[in-house]
Design a protein around this motif. Structure first.
Motif, mmCIF file in Angstrom:
data_model
loop_
_atom_site.group_PDB
_atom_site.id
_atom_site.type_symbol
_atom_site.label_atom_id
_atom_site.label_comp_id
_atom_site.label_asym_id
_atom_site.label_seq_id
_atom_site.Cartn_x
_atom_site.Cartn_y
_atom_site.Cartn_z
ATOM 1 N N GLY A 1 0.801 -1.217 0.000
ATOM 2 C CA GLY A 1 0.000 0.000 0.000
ATOM 3 C C GLY A 1 0.836 1.269 0.000
ATOM 4 O O GLY A 1 0.402 2.306 -0.506
ATOM 5 N N TYR A 2 2.046 1.198 0.592
ATOM 6 C CA TYR A 2 2.926 2.371 0.560
ATOM 7 C C TYR A 2 3.283 2.726 -0.882
ATOM 8 O O TYR A 2 3.334 3.896 -1.267
ATOM 9 N N GLY A 3 3.555 1.695 -1.696
ATOM 10 C CA GLY A 3 3.848 1.935 -3.107
ATOM 11 C C GLY A 3 2.664 2.535 -3.838
ATOM 12 O O GLY A 3 2.813 3.399 -4.705
ATOM 13 N N ILE A 4 1.462 2.093 -3.471
ATOM 14 C CA ILE A 4 0.250 2.637 -4.082
ATOM 15 C C ILE A 4 0.119 4.129 -3.762
ATOM 16 O O ILE A 4 -0.114 4.953 -4.641
ATOM 17 N N LEU A 5 0.299 4.477 -2.484
ATOM 18 C CA LEU A 5 0.177 5.885 -2.078
ATOM 19 C C LEU A 5 1.241 6.752 -2.726
ATOM 20 O O LEU A 5 0.985 7.897 -3.116
ATOM 21 N N ASP B 1 -1.579 -20.214 -15.293
ATOM 22 C CA ASP B 1 -1.743 -20.418 -13.860
ATOM 23 C C ASP B 1 -2.326 -19.186 -13.217
ATOM 24 O O ASP B 1 -2.112 -18.074 -13.626
ATOM 25 N N THR B 2 -3.044 -19.450 -12.151
ATOM 26 C CA THR B 2 -3.716 -18.354 -11.457
ATOM 27 C C THR B 2 -2.730 -17.374 -10.867
ATOM 28 O O THR B 2 -2.932 -16.173 -10.896
ATOM 29 N N ALA B 3 -1.639 -17.891 -10.309
ATOM 30 C CA ALA B 3 -0.689 -16.997 -9.647
ATOM 31 C C ALA B 3 -0.133 -15.983 -10.612
ATOM 32 O O ALA B 3 -0.028 -14.804 -10.322
ATOM 33 N N THR B 4 0.237 -16.439 -11.843
ATOM 34 C CA THR B 4 0.821 -15.519 -12.802
ATOM 35 C C THR B 4 -0.230 -14.559 -13.340
ATOM 36 O O THR B 4 0.028 -13.393 -13.524
ATOM 37 N N ARG B 5 -1.431 -15.082 -13.569
ATOM 38 C CA ARG B 5 -2.470 -14.190 -14.110
ATOM 39 C C ARG B 5 -2.854 -13.099 -13.120
ATOM 40 O O ARG B 5 -3.069 -11.972 -13.467
ATOM 41 N N GLU B 6 -2.928 -13.441 -11.852
ATOM 42 C CA GLU B 6 -3.460 -12.500 -10.880
ATOM 43 C C GLU B 6 -2.408 -11.571 -10.300
ATOM 44 O O GLU B 6 -2.737 -10.593 -9.672
ATOM 45 N N GLU B 7 -1.146 -11.892 -10.544
ATOM 46 C CA GLU B 7 -0.096 -11.108 -9.882
ATOM 47 C C GLU B 7 -0.145 -9.624 -10.197
ATOM 48 O O GLU B 7 -0.043 -8.801 -9.300
ATOM 49 N N PRO B 8 -0.344 -9.194 -11.478
ATOM 50 C CA PRO B 8 -0.392 -7.757 -11.707
ATOM 51 C C PRO B 8 -1.509 -7.075 -10.936
ATOM 52 O O PRO B 8 -1.393 -5.942 -10.552
ATOM 53 N N SER B 9 -2.602 -7.785 -10.675
ATOM 54 C CA SER B 9 -3.708 -7.139 -9.978
ATOM 55 C C SER B 9 -3.407 -6.881 -8.528
ATOM 56 O O SER B 9 -4.080 -6.138 -7.869
ATOM 57 N N GLN B 10 -2.340 -7.497 -7.988
ATOM 58 C CA GLN B 10 -2.007 -7.250 -6.587
ATOM 59 C C GLN B 10 -1.690 -5.788 -6.345
ATOM 60 O O GLN B 10 -1.916 -5.255 -5.283
ATOM 61 N N GLU B 11 -1.165 -5.144 -7.339
ATOM 62 C CA GLU B 11 -0.787 -3.746 -7.132
ATOM 63 C C GLU B 11 -1.467 -2.820 -8.135
ATOM 64 O O GLU B 11 -1.086 -1.689 -8.290
#
Length: 838
Positions: free
Chosen positions: A686-690, A795-805
């Motif tokens: 979240g610090y990176g987001i802010l 794989d789910t991990a690779t697909r979803e990783e960009p959405s983490q941030e």
């Protein structure tokens, strides 16, 4: 000029009474009167005196009179005279009678009695001075016993004055005297509040304070301009003495941030004069507002430990590195100012609290500059993929795989019949994500060891491509659960251990689970049935249907097949289904949603009966009303396609903030936004987001409106307003009407790695022979081609990783091109950032 003059006057008064408290040789401060009549006839209006009436002095009372004489010297500085009045033997008046003579002391102002003290409470100089000043400063020092009294005083002072709150374990102590003497000097500037109640001290402190020691808090109520806004509190870190109180109050009275426009070497503030360092935040015109917010945030964190100044590069010519963003000036004479490059505000705070940090940072920067050229030439040799990096780093670590059965073409089908449910991991031994998931899978095996009816296994599709092709495995890794005489279920969630365990446990029971009696239905809602899931805390969802709602029931069953392993679903359609649904104020067909093990059951009418609508509604209803956003659950809320009203907090949010945000979320069930919050301690990304939104971390907590799906505009809730439902709703109305200006706008560019990824096909194609590993098998495909059909590796991990941030990183990093200013706290000016750093 007036404030400076007041400060000089206050200091002068303090020094005068400190100097006058030094014992004087030959002082005869204790006055003696031959009789009460003589004493009372000489009293002057407005003059204060402490009188001891005594018939005669015994040798045993000599130590007591020595303390009285010493206190007389201290009290004369406050305009109080101490008088010893001799009582004739025949005098049996009120003051000279046996009940009062030398058993009580009397405090007079003029000829009016203010207070009488039992002499056993005046046991030394500290107790005498403390109790006398306490009586005289009745209006300046309030005594409180309860939290309600304390908060009432705080509320009265908000927006007007500050408060000094002191806790002493007992009155008459040296600490009590120090507080009273400070109140004598500063009582007209601040409201002093005193308590001896340990429970009140604990209620006003975040930590668990030592109640055997004295404490002092400075409450910044003058800055709280609204009734709901709390008073910030700054504790005195040193032992409680008159000097430490004076020092603390001087620091609290200094400006929070000092703006300077001259050579830092010539700057002198109250912090430096009192032996504390001064931190300079280097700024420039283009980023002034962001830099000012950063400086204020740092100043609050360092209040009482260091001063903070905002230094404009536009007004001062500095012969330092252009990327330097922080300077540190120490009170040590002759020490040069240190100019540094720091990444975030946490490093600034550590810089002050850890004296060795300056040297360490400078050494790191020197090494960094020496290696810069080498890093530039080697950047293309670094694989820009955090999964590959993690697997490579831990490649020598042995995994505990004893609990996992290895499947081949020979034993695959026979092994599926050995257990009620067989979990199979299809993976490729050459593929990084498969190897990373293998670690989670081994942890799942250890966690579920001994679970009846569950068998964990794996298939290496590099060794057995024919088997994986038969099972229609087209992407790696893939996890499936095979059940007896049922269709297999494919996992599609996050690859963490907790998520995989939950999927396997939920797959143990039918979805939906058909319940036979109302008692079973009630136990199901309480989380007690079935027994396999009694220890698994998960929201329970129960469909209630009558005989006339067969269409909705069939759609619900089909939805359960789709959601199997992800949702805890039950179904009740017995004759008394109507009675069960009416208990929760709904009629069949309906859903009963039980959160927190049945303590709260919500009834929801089923208006749409198609399978797709049913699945979508179930997924939506299972979402929290006011969720804490984390890396695993962020994709669920992004899929809603709604703007985010998100509260960023440095830790757990307060009960008041939670209640107000929850009211806002509950009050508008069909709201067009997601009300949520993010704990930066648990989710530091979240610090990176802010920093992407504001170039530097703003003061926390901060409430934002972020529309990622339309325009990418970021709006910041006014920090001077308290977070209440009314204030937020009013702000949202202005925002919707176009009356608010966005704090920033996110870029529409895709978030891409700074370096090109390796071309696996080009790397592996020449070296992999097209041979079948086993006789009779069809030739194996090249390993990369199987996942290559899915750009994300399937794989789910690779697909979803960009959405983490995605809330932050879709925007790039505005402000990185600005040099030597506070936005540089967000990220150093480096080439080739790695995903793991983002």
């Amino acid at each position: 000029m007036s404030a400076q003059k007041d400060g000089w006057v206050s200091s002068l008064v303090f020094l005068l009474f400190c100097a006058s408290s030094i014992p004087k040789c030959g002082s005869a401060s204790l006055q003696q009167e031959p009789s009460p009549q003589h004493y009372f006839s000489g009293l002057e209006a407005g003059k204060t005196s402490l009188a001891f009436f005594t018939p005669s002095v015994s040798p045993g009372a000599q130590p007591f009179w020595e303390q009285i004489e010493s206190s007389a010297e201290a009290l004369q500085d406050y305009g109080v005279s101490v008088v010893k009045v001799n009582c004739p033997k025949e005098d049996v008046s009120r003051y000279c009678g046996k009940e009062n003579a030398l058993r009580k002391a009397f405090l007079f102002r003029g000829n009016r009695l203010i207070r009488e003290f039992p002499t056993d409470a005046l046991f030394d100089v500290n107790s005498i001075v403390a109790n006398v000043l306490f009586a005289l400063l009745f209006n300046e020092v309030k005594y409180v016993e309860t939290l309600a009294d304390f908060e009432n005083i705080e509320n009265i002072l908000k927006g007007k004055s500050n408060m000094v709150f002191a806790y002493v374990p007992a009155t008459g102590t040296a600490e009590h005297r120090a507080v009273m003497e400070a109140a004598f000097v500063y009582g007209t500037i601040h409201q002093f509040v005193l308590t001896t109640e340990a429970a009140l001290l604990k209620a006003t402190s975040h930590d668990d304070p030592d109640v055997s020691s004295a404490w002092l808090l400075f409450c910044h109520c003058q800055r709280a301009t609204e009734p709901a806004q709390p008073c910030r509190r700054t504790a005195l870190a040193q032992p409680l003495t008159l000097l430490s109180i004076h020092r603390h109050l001087k620091l609290m009275g200094a400006p929070l941030v000092t703006e300077v426009a001259e050579d830092p070497e010539k700057i002198s503030t109250v912090h430096l004069q009192l032996g504390l360092p001064l931190v300079f935040i280097l700024s420039q015109k283009e980023t002034y507002e962001a830099d000012r917010r950063t400086a204020e945030f740092v100043a609050w964190q360092l209040l009482g430990k260091a001063g903070v100044a905002l230094l404009s590069r536009d007004l001062v010519e500095l012969n330092v590195l252009h990327r330097s963003n922080v300077a540190l000036k120490t009170p040590d004479e002759g020490m040069p100012i240190q100019y540094l490059v720091l990444e975030d505000t946490d490093e600034v705070i550590t810089l002050v609290e850890d004296k060795n940090k300056v040297k360490q940072i400078q050494e790191d920067e020197q090494e960094e500059e020496e290696d810069e050229d080498e890093k530039e030439s080697n950047n293309q040799d670094i694989q820009d993929d955090q999964v590959v990096e993690a697997v490579s780093r831990d490649k020598k670590r042995e995994l505990p795989l004893e609990q996992i059965l290895v499947l081949t073409e020979e034993n695959f089908h026979s092994s599926l019949s050995e257990a009620a449910r067989t979990v199979v991991l299809f993976y490729a031994s050459w593929e990084a994500v498969s190897l990373a998931v293998l670690r989670s899978y081994s942890e799942v095996a250890a966690h579920l060891k001994g679970t009846p009816g569950v068998l964990l296994s794996w298939v290496n599709c590099w060794d057995w491509p024919g088997l994986c092709s038969q099972e229609n495995v087209t992407q790696f890794p893939t996890i499936r659960i095979y059940k007896e005489e049922q269709q297999s279920v494919t996992y599609g969630g996050m690859w963490g251990t907790e998520e995989l365990c939950s999927f396997i446990l939920l797959s143990q029971v039918s979805c939906p689970l058909k319940l036979a009696t109302m008692d079973e239905a009630e136990r199901y809602l309480r989380g007690e049935f079935p027994s396999e899931l009694s220890s698994h805390h998960h929201t329970s969802l129960l469909g209630v249907f009558s005989s006339a709602t067969s269409e909705a029931r069939e759609a619900f069953e089909e939805a359960g097949n789709i959601l199997s392993g992800h949702v805890r679903m039950g179904m009740y359609f017995e004759d008394d289904a109507l009675a069960l649904s009416r208990k929760y104020s709904v009629s069949p067909p309906a859903l009963l949603l039980a959160r927190s093990s049945g303590r709260s059951v919500e009834g929801i009418a089923l208006s749409k009966h198609s399978v797709q609508d049913m699945v979508q509604m179930i997924r939506y209803e299972l979402l929290d009303i006011f969720p804490e956003i984390t890396v695993p659950n962020l994709p669920q809320y992004l899929q809603l396609g709604k703007p985010f009203l998100i509260l960023f907090s440095a830790g757990d949010i307060s009960q008041v903030e939670s209640r107000e945000m929850l009211k806002l979320a509950k009050g508008r069930p069909q709201q067009a936004f997601v009300a949520c919050w993010l704990n930066l301690k648990k989710t530091p990304v979240g610090y990176g987001i802010l920093r992407t939104y504001f170039s530097t971390t703003p003061p926390l907590p901060v409430l934002l409106w972020v529309n990622l799906h339309a325009g990418g505009q970021v709006f910041k809730f006014p920090s001077e307003q308290s977070i209440t439902e009314k204030n937020i709703f009013s702000w949202l109305e202005k925002l919707q009407a176009g009356l608010e200006i966005p704090s920033s706008t996110l870029s529409e560019e895709d978030w891409k790695p700074p370096l090109p990824a390796y071309d696996f096909l080009q790397m592996m194609e020449p070296s992999v022979p097209e041979l079948s590993p086993h006789p009779g098998d069809t030739p194996a495909q090249h390993p990369p081609k199987s996942p290559g059909g899915d750009p994300a590796g399937g794989d789910t991990a690779t697909r979803e990783e960009p959405s983490q941030e995605s809330p932050a990183e879709e925007a790039g990093s505005p402000g990185r091109g600005l040099r030597g200013t506070a936005p540089r706290l967000a990220a150093r000016d480096k080439q080739g950032k790695r995903h793991s750093e983002l």
